[in-house]
Design an enzyme around this catalytic site. Sequence first.
Site, PDB file in Angstrom:
ATOM      1  N   GLU A 162       0.702  -0.896  -0.335  1.00  0.00           N
ATOM      2  CA  GLU A 162       0.112   0.168  -0.034  1.00  0.00           C
ATOM      3  C   GLU A 162       0.464   0.910   0.568  1.00  0.00           C
ATOM      4  OE1 GLU A 162      -2.910   0.103   2.956  1.00  0.00           O
ATOM      5  OE2 GLU A 162      -4.054  -2.141   2.102  1.00  0.00           O
TER       6      GLU A 162
ATOM      7  N   GLU B 256      -5.503  -8.842   1.400  1.00  0.00           N
ATOM      8  CA  GLU B 256      -5.441  -8.276   2.090  1.00  0.00           C
ATOM      9  C   GLU B 256      -7.096  -8.050   2.114  1.00  0.00           C
ATOM     10  OE1 GLU B 256      -4.634  -5.152   4.856  1.00  0.00           O
ATOM     11  OE2 GLU B 256      -1.897  -5.929   4.344  1.00  0.00           O
TER      12      GLU B 256
HETATM   13  C1  PNW Z   1      -3.907  -1.792   5.556  1.00  0.00           C
HETATM   14  N1  PNW Z   1      -7.552   4.155   4.848  1.00  0.00           N
HETATM   15  O1  PNW Z   1      -4.082  -0.049   5.795  1.00  0.00           O
HETATM   16  C2  PNW Z   1      -2.881  -2.309   5.779  1.00  0.00           C
HETATM   17  O2  PNW Z   1      -2.257  -2.687   4.861  1.00  0.00           O
HETATM   18  C3  PNW Z   1      -2.941  -2.775   7.647  1.00  0.00           C
HETATM   19  O3  PNW Z   1      -1.707  -3.124   8.266  1.00  0.00           O
HETATM   20  C4  PNW Z   1      -3.929  -2.317   8.075  1.00  0.00           C
HETATM   21  O4  PNW Z   1      -3.928  -3.237   9.389  1.00  0.00           O
HETATM   22  C5  PNW Z   1      -4.886  -2.989   7.569  1.00  0.00           C
HETATM   23  O5  PNW Z   1      -4.756  -2.023   6.204  1.00  0.00           O
HETATM   24  C6  PNW Z   1      -6.759  -2.811   8.353  1.00  0.00           C
HETATM   25  O6  PNW Z   1      -6.466  -1.024   8.666  1.00  0.00           O
HETATM   26  C7  PNW Z   1      -4.913   1.001   5.381  1.00  0.00           C
HETATM   27  O7  PNW Z   1      -7.840   4.581   5.926  1.00  0.00           O
HETATM   28  C8  PNW Z   1      -4.752   1.469   6.575  1.00  0.00           C
HETATM   29  O8  PNW Z   1      -7.883   4.245   3.818  1.00  0.00           O
HETATM   30  C9  PNW Z   1      -5.815   2.257   5.695  1.00  0.00           C
HETATM   31  C10 PNW Z   1      -6.239   2.974   5.237  1.00  0.00           C
HETATM   32  C11 PNW Z   1      -6.485   1.896   3.860  1.00  0.00           C
HETATM   33  C12 PNW Z   1      -6.131   0.605   4.524  1.00  0.00           C
END
Ligand code: PNW
Length: 447
Positions: free
Chosen positions: A162, A355
């Site tokens: 990401e 994921e």
């Molecule tokens: C992902 N957003 O994070 C990550 O790859 C993981 O480490 C995380 O724990 C998981 O999703 C759940 O949050 C994100 O704000 C964090 O759009 C924030 C966002 C998207 C993905």
Amino acid sequence: MPAAQAEVGLRFPPTFWWGAATAAYQIEGAVTEDGRVPSIWDTFAARPGAIANGDTGERATDHYHRWADDVALMGSLGLNAYRFSVAWPRAANLDFYDRLVDALLARGIRPVATLYHWDLPQWVEDAGGWANRDTAYRFAEHAGLVGARLGDRVAMWNTLNEPWCSAFLGHGIGVHAPGRRDDPFVAAHHLLLAHGLAVPVLRGASPGATVGIALNAGTVRPVTDADADVDAARRIDGLLNRIFFDPLLRGSYPADVVADTSPFTDWGFVQADDLATISAPIDAIGVNYYQPDLVGAAASPVDDGSPYPTGGQVVHHPVPSPVTDMGWPIDPTGLRDMLVRVTTDYGPIPLYVTENGAAFTDTVVDGRVADPARIDYLRGHLTAAHEAIAAGVDLRGYFAWSLLDNFEWAFGYGKRFGLVHVDYRNFARTPKDSALWYRDVIRRGGL
Ligand code: PNW
């Protein structure tokens, strides 16, 4: 009738990778052991107010000490793939990952390694971090080191996890480490360059492995079909999806994104051969999907704190769906539409859902965690994934986020994404009902 003989309505390909995912800083703990150096997340977590409840990754789920039990747990769930990340701050001593990979293989679990899941060594940050082009070259060196150690056994590499989050949350609105508010576009470009430089390095070190990247791709929908709302959706789709997919798979940044962002950056950091480097052929794309986005044009410029730099021209609307404990709407059609769209616009390319999952407030009662909402979430999204396969998407695997409850970044330990519950007082693991349900899905090869 035993689960193994139950009727299977939606069958997945027999070669499908059934996995779960984690990331180093979120689960390992042991932040000062075996030569690990500080990362930007150690620094950021120490900043007052940065993380809910003052939580840090200092002990996390103690996976660094409990890895053997955790691998046994994965075996008992029947996973045939496990996606973890290698902490760059542990580059001085990779023995932990060496043992982990061997233990996975001994149980027939494919190791899927992410080389950067946000834990930049603090010394790299001090030299400029992702704002500095040199960081891309440092990352390629790191990829070479890890590739030399694990490349004979890793089944699939994700260079980055990401990069959108690193750039827009880390350097745009500053809610993730390193908590800077500078130029997310220069950070995004250097992340992409890091990926592109690492691809040939990994191919050399790990000739049999699948090489790819994990992107948080999403479906962005306009709130009405009015031209202004459709244009707002185009802008956000550009800033979430196409700004990564286009350079990776087409070798150019989208012209509309470059035009839209001219008030914020001049793109002067893009050098002559960069896009050729970034578009080095890859074998697969990993997509992390949680929720769709619903957007419209702002009647007058608004600052809603959104991570998307649009000069306040776009408003994000609530999606009319039930939400998870993160407040994220539950809409599996967004996963199906995104997988189909990636294939239509950029494919055919093998895809993996690297994921997908949900946070809910889970508690252990008499040794059991009843989490029917997570089962519904997973069933809905696996059904959507199956629809995508039926529509011609070359989807090769699915990784639930996450194997374990863990350190949910700025939200700390309060948000539980795990298939397995972690009691943070004693680190006891309890498979939730969803873990047992997922085990049965894997056994049957479908829903
Ligand atoms: C992902 N957003 O994070 C990550 O790859 C993981 O480490 C995380 O724990 C998981 O999703 C759940 O949050 C994100 O704000 C964090 O759009 C924030 C966002 C998207 C993905």
